[in-house]
Design an enzyme around this catalytic site. Structure first.
Site, short mmCIF file in Angstrom:
data_model
loop_
_atom_site.label_atom_id
_atom_site.label_comp_id
_atom_site.label_asym_id
_atom_site.label_seq_id
_atom_site.Cartn_x
_atom_site.Cartn_y
_atom_site.Cartn_z
N ARG A 72 30.04 -26.87 -24.80
CA ARG A 72 29.84 -26.70 -23.35
C ARG A 72 28.66 -25.81 -23.02
NH1 ARG A 72 36.04 -26.36 -21.03
NH2 ARG A 72 36.31 -28.60 -20.76
N ARG B 88 53.36 -25.78 -20.92
CA ARG B 88 54.36 -24.82 -21.40
C ARG B 88 55.73 -25.11 -20.82
NH1 ARG B 88 49.43 -22.77 -21.78
NH2 ARG B 88 48.93 -21.05 -23.19
N ASP C 166 37.12 -21.58 -18.90
CA ASP C 166 36.92 -22.95 -18.42
C ASP C 166 36.07 -23.03 -17.16
OD1 ASP C 166 38.36 -24.21 -20.45
OD2 ASP C 166 40.26 -23.91 -19.42
N GLY D 209 43.77 -30.19 -26.37
CA GLY D 209 43.89 -29.15 -27.38
C GLY D 209 45.10 -28.27 -27.13
N ARG E 173 35.13 -31.34 -17.32
CA ARG E 173 34.59 -30.22 -16.53
C ARG E 173 33.08 -30.34 -16.32
NH1 ARG E 173 39.14 -27.31 -15.73
NH2 ARG E 173 40.55 -27.13 -17.50
#
EC number: 2.5.1.19
Length: 445
Positions: free
Chosen positions: A359, A33, A328, A101, A402
Protein backbone atom coordinates in the site's frame (compact mmCIF):
# COMPACT_ATOMS: atom_id res chain seq x y z
CA UNK A 1 -12.45 -18.03 -5.04
CA UNK A 2 -14.75 -15.38 -3.68
CA UNK A 3 -14.40 -12.66 -6.28
CA UNK A 4 -15.89 -12.45 -9.76
CA UNK A 5 -13.62 -12.31 -12.80
CA UNK A 6 -15.32 -9.14 -14.05
CA UNK A 7 -13.57 -5.83 -13.52
CA UNK A 8 -15.65 -2.75 -12.76
CA UNK A 9 -13.85 0.45 -13.81
CA UNK A 10 -15.30 3.76 -12.56
CA UNK A 11 -14.60 7.49 -12.84
CA UNK A 12 -15.02 10.13 -10.11
CA UNK A 13 -15.64 13.74 -11.17
CA UNK A 14 -15.53 17.16 -9.53
CA UNK A 15 -18.65 17.29 -7.34
CA UNK A 16 -20.78 20.02 -5.83
CA UNK A 17 -20.95 20.23 -2.03
CA UNK A 18 -21.73 16.87 -0.39
CA UNK A 19 -24.57 16.84 2.15
CA UNK A 20 -26.77 14.44 4.08
CA UNK A 21 -26.68 11.86 6.85
CA UNK A 22 -25.32 8.33 6.46
CA UNK A 23 -24.39 5.28 8.52
CA UNK A 24 -21.43 3.45 7.06
CA UNK A 25 -21.41 -0.35 7.38
CA UNK A 26 -20.66 -2.15 10.63
CA UNK A 27 -17.07 -2.38 11.78
CA UNK A 28 -15.20 -5.21 10.06
CA UNK A 29 -12.97 -6.01 13.07
CA UNK A 30 -15.96 -6.29 15.42
CA UNK A 31 -18.00 -8.29 12.88
CA UNK A 32 -15.29 -10.98 12.49
CA UNK A 33 -14.79 -11.20 16.25
CA UNK A 34 -18.52 -11.38 17.06
CA UNK A 35 -18.92 -14.37 14.72
CA UNK A 36 -15.80 -16.18 15.99
CA UNK A 37 -16.48 -15.58 19.70
CA UNK A 38 -20.15 -16.42 19.18
CA UNK A 39 -18.98 -19.74 17.69
CA UNK A 40 -16.73 -20.40 20.72
CA UNK A 41 -19.44 -19.49 23.25
CA UNK A 42 -22.20 -21.63 24.70
CA UNK A 43 -25.75 -20.52 23.86
CA UNK A 44 -26.98 -17.91 21.39
CA UNK A 45 -25.22 -14.72 20.29
CA UNK A 46 -27.45 -12.20 18.50
CA UNK A 47 -25.53 -9.73 16.35
CA UNK A 48 -27.04 -6.54 14.89
CA UNK A 49 -25.32 -4.21 12.43
CA UNK A 50 -22.99 -6.94 11.11
CA UNK A 51 -20.94 -5.91 8.09
CA UNK A 52 -22.26 -8.07 5.24
CA UNK A 53 -19.22 -7.68 3.00
CA UNK A 54 -17.50 -10.67 1.43
CA UNK A 55 -14.73 -10.88 4.06
CA UNK A 56 -17.15 -11.22 6.98
CA UNK A 57 -19.47 -13.59 5.09
CA UNK A 58 -16.46 -15.86 4.52
CA UNK A 59 -15.83 -15.89 8.29
CA UNK A 60 -19.51 -16.76 8.85
CA UNK A 61 -19.20 -19.68 6.39
CA UNK A 62 -16.02 -20.86 8.11
CA UNK A 63 -17.67 -20.86 11.56
CA UNK A 64 -20.55 -22.86 10.09
CA UNK A 65 -18.08 -25.34 8.56
CA UNK A 66 -16.47 -25.73 12.01
CA UNK A 67 -19.78 -26.78 13.57
CA UNK A 68 -21.44 -23.57 14.82
CA UNK A 69 -25.00 -22.70 13.76
CA UNK A 70 -24.76 -19.35 11.97
CA UNK A 71 -27.93 -17.85 10.48
CA UNK A 72 -28.96 -14.53 8.99
CA UNK A 73 -32.17 -13.45 10.74
CA UNK A 74 -32.70 -10.05 9.08
CA UNK A 75 -30.96 -7.07 7.51
CA UNK A 76 -27.42 -7.15 9.04
CA UNK A 77 -28.91 -9.26 11.89
CA UNK A 78 -27.37 -12.65 12.63
CA UNK A 79 -27.71 -15.44 15.18
CA UNK A 80 -24.84 -17.73 16.24
CA UNK A 81 -25.27 -20.87 18.37
CA UNK A 82 -21.77 -21.75 19.50
CA UNK A 83 -20.01 -25.04 20.23
CA UNK A 84 -18.05 -23.91 23.31
CA UNK A 85 -14.30 -23.39 23.77
CA UNK A 86 -12.29 -26.15 21.97
CA UNK A 87 -15.55 -27.53 20.57
CA UNK A 88 -14.96 -27.08 16.83
CA UNK A 89 -15.62 -30.04 14.53
CA UNK A 90 -13.24 -30.90 11.66
CA UNK A 91 -14.40 -29.08 8.49
CA UNK A 92 -15.24 -31.24 5.47
CA UNK A 93 -13.43 -28.93 3.02
CA UNK A 94 -10.76 -26.19 3.12
CA UNK A 95 -11.90 -22.95 4.80
CA UNK A 96 -11.81 -20.24 2.09
CA UNK A 97 -11.37 -16.75 3.57
CA UNK A 98 -11.27 -14.95 0.21
CA UNK A 99 -9.45 -11.63 0.73
CA UNK A 100 -9.66 -11.54 4.53
CA UNK A 101 -6.45 -11.63 6.54
CA UNK A 102 -8.34 -10.85 9.76
CA UNK A 103 -10.89 -13.65 9.45
CA UNK A 104 -8.24 -16.18 8.43
CA UNK A 105 -5.70 -15.33 11.13
CA UNK A 106 -8.21 -15.11 13.99
CA UNK A 107 -9.79 -18.40 12.92
CA UNK A 108 -6.31 -19.99 12.93
CA UNK A 109 -6.00 -19.01 16.59
CA UNK A 110 -9.43 -20.42 17.41
CA UNK A 111 -8.70 -23.68 15.54
CA UNK A 112 -5.24 -24.01 17.18
CA UNK A 113 -6.99 -24.58 20.51
CA UNK A 114 -9.26 -27.36 19.17
CA UNK A 115 -8.04 -30.95 18.58
CA UNK A 116 -8.95 -30.88 14.87
CA UNK A 117 -7.23 -30.50 11.49
CA UNK A 118 -8.33 -27.67 9.17
CA UNK A 119 -6.97 -26.25 5.91
CA UNK A 120 -6.98 -22.46 5.45
CA UNK A 121 -7.06 -20.86 1.99
CA UNK A 122 -7.91 -17.59 0.29
CA UNK A 123 -7.69 -15.62 -2.94
CA UNK A 124 -4.45 -14.74 -4.78
CA UNK A 125 -3.94 -11.64 -2.62
CA UNK A 126 -4.35 -13.52 0.69
CA UNK A 127 -2.15 -16.37 -0.58
CA UNK A 128 0.68 -13.85 -0.99
CA UNK A 129 0.49 -12.52 2.59
CA UNK A 130 2.78 -13.66 5.45
CA UNK A 131 1.36 -16.26 7.85
CA UNK A 132 4.50 -17.39 9.74
CA UNK A 133 4.13 -14.57 12.24
CA UNK A 134 0.74 -16.03 13.23
CA UNK A 135 1.78 -19.67 13.11
CA UNK A 136 4.99 -19.34 15.19
CA UNK A 137 3.27 -18.60 18.54
CA UNK A 138 0.50 -21.13 17.80
CA UNK A 139 3.15 -23.84 17.34
CA UNK A 140 4.66 -22.85 20.70
CA UNK A 141 1.20 -23.55 22.17
CA UNK A 142 1.11 -27.05 20.68
CA UNK A 143 -0.54 -26.60 17.27
CA UNK A 144 1.26 -27.95 14.18
CA UNK A 145 1.38 -26.87 10.56
CA UNK A 146 1.30 -30.11 8.59
CA UNK A 147 1.33 -28.53 5.13
CA UNK A 148 1.72 -25.04 3.64
CA UNK A 149 2.79 -23.19 0.51
CA UNK A 150 6.29 -21.68 0.26
CA UNK A 151 7.27 -19.45 3.17
CA UNK A 152 4.43 -20.67 5.38
CA UNK A 153 1.80 -19.09 3.14
CA UNK A 154 -1.71 -20.28 2.26
CA UNK A 155 -3.01 -22.86 1.54
CA UNK A 156 -1.99 -24.02 5.02
CA UNK A 157 -3.14 -27.04 7.03
CA UNK A 158 -3.17 -26.62 10.80
CA UNK A 159 -3.49 -29.39 13.37
CA UNK A 160 -4.90 -27.94 16.57
CA UNK A 161 -3.43 -28.84 19.95
CA UNK A 162 -5.02 -31.64 21.97
CA UNK A 163 -3.59 -30.13 25.18
CA UNK A 164 -2.73 -26.47 24.42
CA UNK A 165 -0.04 -24.81 26.52
CA UNK A 166 -0.36 -21.29 27.92
CA UNK A 167 2.56 -19.10 26.78
CA UNK A 168 3.97 -15.62 27.29
CA UNK A 169 4.55 -14.13 23.84
CA UNK A 170 6.15 -10.87 22.71
CA UNK A 171 4.71 -9.80 19.36
CA UNK A 172 7.47 -9.00 16.80
CA UNK A 173 5.38 -6.15 15.32
CA UNK A 174 2.31 -4.28 16.64
CA UNK A 175 -0.44 -6.53 15.30
CA UNK A 176 -3.92 -7.06 16.67
CA UNK A 177 -4.16 -10.17 14.47
CA UNK A 178 -1.15 -11.90 16.07
CA UNK A 179 -2.31 -10.91 19.56
CA UNK A 180 -5.87 -12.08 18.88
CA UNK A 181 -4.78 -15.42 17.44
CA UNK A 182 -2.70 -16.15 20.57
CA UNK A 183 -5.52 -15.08 22.93
CA UNK A 184 -8.12 -17.15 21.05
CA UNK A 185 -5.84 -20.22 21.18
CA UNK A 186 -5.23 -19.45 24.86
CA UNK A 187 -8.93 -19.89 25.61
CA UNK A 188 -8.36 -23.67 25.48
CA UNK A 189 -5.15 -23.68 27.54
CA UNK A 190 -5.08 -24.13 31.34
CA UNK A 191 -3.55 -21.22 33.23
CA UNK A 192 -2.70 -17.75 31.96
CA UNK A 193 -1.74 -16.86 28.37
CA UNK A 194 0.06 -13.51 28.12
CA UNK A 195 0.80 -11.31 25.10
CA UNK A 196 3.27 -8.43 25.41
CA UNK A 197 3.32 -5.74 22.71
CA UNK A 198 5.77 -2.84 22.46
CA UNK A 199 3.12 -0.67 20.75
CA UNK A 200 -0.55 -1.01 21.73
CA UNK A 201 -2.63 -2.45 18.87
CA UNK A 202 -6.44 -2.58 18.51
CA UNK A 203 -7.99 -4.05 21.65
CA UNK A 204 -11.31 -5.26 20.19
CA UNK A 205 -10.56 -8.90 21.00
CA UNK A 206 -9.83 -8.17 24.67
CA UNK A 207 -12.99 -6.05 25.05
CA UNK A 208 -15.19 -8.64 23.37
CA UNK A 209 -13.67 -11.55 25.29
CA UNK A 210 -14.68 -9.73 28.49
CA UNK A 211 -18.17 -9.12 27.03
CA UNK A 212 -18.50 -12.90 26.55
CA UNK A 213 -17.33 -13.66 30.10
CA UNK A 214 -13.57 -14.26 29.88
CA UNK A 215 -11.13 -12.78 32.40
CA UNK A 216 -8.66 -10.50 30.59
CA UNK A 217 -6.26 -8.16 32.42
CA UNK A 218 -4.47 -5.37 30.53
CA UNK A 219 -1.50 -3.52 32.05
CA UNK A 220 0.85 -0.88 30.62
CA UNK A 221 4.23 -2.16 29.42
CA UNK A 222 6.95 0.38 28.67
CA UNK A 223 6.22 3.80 27.14
CA UNK A 224 3.64 2.72 24.50
CA UNK A 225 3.10 -1.00 25.09
CA UNK A 226 0.64 -3.31 26.81
CA UNK A 227 0.70 -6.65 28.59
CA UNK A 228 -2.50 -8.64 28.12
CA UNK A 229 -3.21 -11.72 30.26
CA UNK A 230 -6.06 -14.16 29.59
CA UNK A 231 -7.19 -16.80 32.08
CA UNK A 232 -7.73 -19.98 30.07
CA UNK A 233 -10.65 -22.40 29.89
CA UNK A 234 -13.44 -19.93 30.67
CA UNK A 235 -17.06 -20.74 29.95
CA UNK A 236 -17.88 -18.20 27.26
CA UNK A 237 -21.59 -17.33 27.20
CA UNK A 238 -23.46 -16.10 24.14
CA UNK A 239 -24.09 -12.35 24.37
CA UNK A 240 -25.83 -9.68 22.26
CA UNK A 241 -23.49 -7.55 20.12
CA UNK A 242 -24.37 -4.23 18.45
CA UNK A 243 -21.70 -3.63 15.81
CA UNK A 244 -20.78 0.08 15.60
CA UNK A 245 -20.10 1.73 12.22
CA UNK A 246 -16.57 1.06 10.94
CA UNK A 247 -14.22 4.04 11.41
CA UNK A 248 -12.00 2.71 8.60
CA UNK A 249 -15.00 2.91 6.23
CA UNK A 250 -16.19 6.24 7.69
CA UNK A 251 -12.76 7.62 6.71
CA UNK A 252 -13.79 7.84 3.03
CA UNK A 253 -16.95 10.00 3.30
CA UNK A 254 -15.20 11.95 6.09
CA UNK A 255 -12.24 12.95 3.90
CA UNK A 256 -14.56 13.54 0.93
CA UNK A 257 -16.61 16.00 3.00
CA UNK A 258 -13.44 17.82 4.10
CA UNK A 259 -12.00 18.27 0.57
CA UNK A 260 -15.19 19.07 -1.38
CA UNK A 261 -15.85 22.78 -0.64
CA UNK A 262 -19.11 23.63 1.15
CA UNK A 263 -19.85 20.04 2.20
CA UNK A 264 -21.82 19.27 5.38
CA UNK A 265 -22.12 15.54 6.12
CA UNK A 266 -23.24 13.65 9.25
CA UNK A 267 -22.04 10.10 9.97
CA UNK A 268 -23.86 8.20 12.74
CA UNK A 269 -22.81 5.54 15.29
CA UNK A 270 -19.13 5.58 14.27
CA UNK A 271 -16.87 3.59 16.60
CA UNK A 272 -14.62 5.87 18.66
CA UNK A 273 -12.36 3.30 20.32
CA UNK A 274 -9.22 5.39 21.05
CA UNK A 275 -7.05 2.75 19.36
CA UNK A 276 -8.92 3.38 16.08
CA UNK A 277 -9.26 7.18 15.99
CA UNK A 278 -5.78 8.19 14.80
CA UNK A 279 -7.23 9.50 11.54
CA UNK A 280 -9.77 11.77 13.25
CA UNK A 281 -7.02 13.15 15.52
CA UNK A 282 -4.83 13.82 12.47
CA UNK A 283 -7.57 15.42 10.35
CA UNK A 284 -8.39 17.77 13.23
CA UNK A 285 -4.70 18.71 13.50
CA UNK A 286 -4.85 19.54 9.78
CA UNK A 287 -7.70 21.97 10.44
CA UNK A 288 -10.60 19.66 9.60
CA UNK A 289 -13.99 20.78 10.95
CA UNK A 290 -15.16 17.59 12.68
CA UNK A 291 -17.74 17.78 15.51
CA UNK A 292 -18.54 14.81 17.75
CA UNK A 293 -21.80 14.24 19.67
CA UNK A 294 -24.18 11.54 20.97
CA UNK A 295 -21.52 9.25 22.39
CA UNK A 296 -22.60 5.86 23.77
CA UNK A 297 -21.22 2.34 24.01
CA UNK A 298 -21.97 -1.34 23.44
CA UNK A 299 -19.92 -4.55 24.00
CA UNK A 300 -17.17 -2.39 25.44
CA UNK A 301 -16.94 -0.25 22.29
CA UNK A 302 -17.75 3.50 22.30
CA UNK A 303 -19.49 5.16 19.33
CA UNK A 304 -20.49 8.70 18.34
CA UNK A 305 -22.14 10.89 15.69
CA UNK A 306 -19.82 13.07 13.58
CA UNK A 307 -20.57 16.21 11.58
CA UNK A 308 -17.91 16.98 8.96
CA UNK A 309 -17.73 20.19 6.92
CA UNK A 310 -15.62 21.34 3.98
CA UNK A 311 -12.33 22.67 5.38
CA UNK A 312 -9.05 24.36 4.44
CA UNK A 313 -6.50 21.72 5.41
CA UNK A 314 -2.81 22.23 6.17
CA UNK A 315 0.13 19.81 6.12
CA UNK A 316 1.19 18.10 9.37
CA UNK A 317 3.68 15.51 10.61
CA UNK A 318 2.09 12.24 11.75
CA UNK A 319 4.21 10.43 14.40
CA UNK A 320 5.04 6.72 13.92
CA UNK A 321 3.40 5.66 17.21
CA UNK A 322 0.03 6.70 15.74
CA UNK A 323 0.33 4.10 12.96
CA UNK A 324 -1.35 1.15 14.75
CA UNK A 325 -4.47 3.27 15.43
CA UNK A 326 -4.92 4.23 11.75
CA UNK A 327 -2.98 1.69 9.67
CA UNK A 328 -5.90 1.27 7.22
CA UNK A 329 -6.51 5.02 6.91
CA UNK A 330 -3.17 6.27 5.54
CA UNK A 331 -4.33 5.86 1.93
CA UNK A 332 -7.23 8.27 2.29
CA UNK A 333 -5.17 10.51 4.62
CA UNK A 334 -2.68 10.84 1.75
CA UNK A 335 -5.57 12.12 -0.39
CA UNK A 336 -6.44 14.72 2.27
CA UNK A 337 -2.73 15.65 2.41
CA UNK A 338 -2.68 16.23 -1.35
CA UNK A 339 -5.48 18.82 -1.02
CA UNK A 340 -3.87 20.47 2.03
CA UNK A 341 -1.53 23.47 1.89
CA UNK A 342 2.00 22.40 2.77
CA UNK A 343 3.89 19.16 3.36
CA UNK A 344 2.48 16.18 5.25
CA UNK A 345 4.95 13.57 6.54
CA UNK A 346 3.54 10.20 7.63
CA UNK A 347 6.19 8.26 9.54
CA UNK A 348 6.73 4.56 10.28
CA UNK A 349 4.47 2.89 7.69
CA UNK A 350 6.35 -0.42 7.28
CA UNK A 351 3.17 -2.46 7.97
CA UNK A 352 1.57 -0.96 4.83
CA UNK A 353 3.97 -3.04 2.73
CA UNK A 354 2.33 -6.36 3.72
CA UNK A 355 -1.34 -5.41 3.39
CA UNK A 356 -3.67 -6.40 0.48
CA UNK A 357 -1.05 -4.83 -1.79
CA UNK A 358 2.17 -2.92 -1.06
CA UNK A 359 0.00 0.00 0.00
CA UNK A 360 2.92 2.39 0.46
CA UNK A 361 4.03 2.09 -3.18
CA UNK A 362 0.43 1.92 -4.42
CA UNK A 363 -0.52 5.11 -2.53
CA UNK A 364 2.45 6.98 -3.98
CA UNK A 365 1.58 5.75 -7.49
CA UNK A 366 -2.09 6.80 -7.06
CA UNK A 367 -1.02 10.35 -6.16
CA UNK A 368 1.76 10.67 -8.78
CA UNK A 369 -0.46 9.63 -11.70
CA UNK A 370 -2.81 12.46 -10.66
CA UNK A 371 -0.13 15.15 -10.55
CA UNK A 372 0.74 15.14 -6.83
CA UNK A 373 4.38 15.36 -5.68
CA UNK A 374 5.07 12.48 -3.32
CA UNK A 375 8.16 10.74 -1.95
CA UNK A 376 8.81 7.52 -0.05
CA UNK A 377 11.78 7.78 2.30
CA UNK A 378 12.38 4.47 4.07
CA UNK A 379 9.04 3.77 5.78
CA UNK A 380 7.91 7.42 5.60
CA UNK A 381 5.45 8.87 3.09
CA UNK A 382 5.90 12.56 2.24
CA UNK A 383 3.12 14.38 0.35
CA UNK A 384 3.57 17.94 -0.99
CA UNK A 385 0.13 19.53 -0.68
CA UNK A 386 -0.70 22.37 -3.09
CA UNK A 387 -4.31 22.97 -2.03
CA UNK A 388 -5.60 21.31 -5.21
CA UNK A 389 -4.98 18.12 -7.22
CA UNK A 390 -4.70 18.15 -11.05
CA UNK A 391 -6.24 14.65 -11.43
CA UNK A 392 -6.78 13.09 -14.85
CA UNK A 393 -5.00 9.82 -14.01
CA UNK A 394 -5.93 6.15 -14.23
CA UNK A 395 -5.30 4.43 -10.87
CA UNK A 396 -4.28 0.76 -10.70
CA UNK A 397 -6.00 -0.69 -7.62
CA UNK A 398 -4.00 -3.97 -7.36
CA UNK A 399 -7.16 -5.77 -6.15
CA UNK A 400 -7.17 -3.48 -3.08
CA UNK A 401 -10.52 -2.06 -1.93
CA UNK A 402 -8.99 0.87 -0.01
CA UNK A 403 -6.92 2.08 -2.97
CA UNK A 404 -10.08 2.06 -5.11
CA UNK A 405 -12.12 4.07 -2.57
CA UNK A 406 -9.27 6.52 -1.86
CA UNK A 407 -8.83 7.26 -5.56
CA UNK A 408 -12.58 7.79 -6.04
CA UNK A 409 -12.63 10.24 -3.10
CA UNK A 410 -9.73 12.14 -4.68
CA UNK A 411 -11.62 12.47 -7.96
CA UNK A 412 -14.55 14.24 -6.25
CA UNK A 413 -12.38 17.35 -5.69
CA UNK A 414 -9.64 17.03 -8.35
CA UNK A 415 -9.46 19.43 -11.32
CA UNK A 416 -9.92 16.57 -13.84
CA UNK A 417 -11.75 13.25 -13.34
CA UNK A 418 -9.88 10.36 -11.70
CA UNK A 419 -10.40 6.88 -13.16
CA UNK A 420 -10.06 3.62 -11.24
CA UNK A 421 -9.28 0.41 -13.14
CA UNK A 422 -11.42 -1.85 -10.94
CA UNK A 423 -13.93 -1.24 -8.14
CA UNK A 424 -15.10 -4.88 -7.77
CA UNK A 425 -13.00 -5.38 -4.62
CA UNK A 426 -14.77 -2.56 -2.76
CA UNK A 427 -17.36 -5.23 -1.89
CA UNK A 428 -14.90 -6.84 0.56
CA UNK A 429 -15.42 -4.06 3.11
CA UNK A 430 -18.01 -1.51 1.88
CA UNK A 431 -20.52 -3.00 -0.62
CA UNK A 432 -22.70 0.15 -0.49
CA UNK A 433 -19.83 2.65 -1.00
CA UNK A 434 -20.72 3.95 -4.47
CA UNK A 435 -24.51 4.34 -3.95
CA UNK A 436 -24.03 5.80 -0.45
CA UNK A 437 -21.56 8.41 -1.75
CA UNK A 438 -23.92 9.20 -4.66
CA UNK A 439 -26.75 9.83 -2.17
CA UNK A 440 -24.48 12.42 -0.50
CA UNK A 441 -23.90 14.06 -3.90
CA UNK A 442 -20.77 12.35 -5.28
CA UNK A 443 -20.40 12.35 -9.08
CA UNK A 444 -19.38 8.90 -10.30
CA UNK A 445 -19.74 7.46 -13.78
Amino acid sequence: MSHSDHTAPLEARLSAALSGTARVPGDKSISHRALILGALAVGETRISGLLEGEDVLNTARAMRALGAQVERTGDCAWSVHGVGVAGFAPPAAPLDFGNSGTGCRLAMGAVAGSPIIATFDGDASLRSRPMRRIVDPLEQMGARVTQSADGGRLPLTLQGARDPLPITYRTPVPSAQIKSAVLLAGLSAPGVTTVIEAEASRDHTELMLQHFGATVVTEPEGPHGRKISLTGQPELRGAPVVVPADPSSAAFPMVAALIVPGSDVVLTEVMTNPLRTGLITTLREMGGLIEESETRGDAGEPMARFRIRGSQLRGVEVPPERAPSMIDEYLVLAVAAAFAEGTTIMRGLHELRVKESDRLEATAAMLRVNGVTVEISGDDLIVEGKGHVPGGGLVATHMDHRIAMSALVMGLAADKPVRVDDTAFIATSFPDFVPMMQRLGAEFG
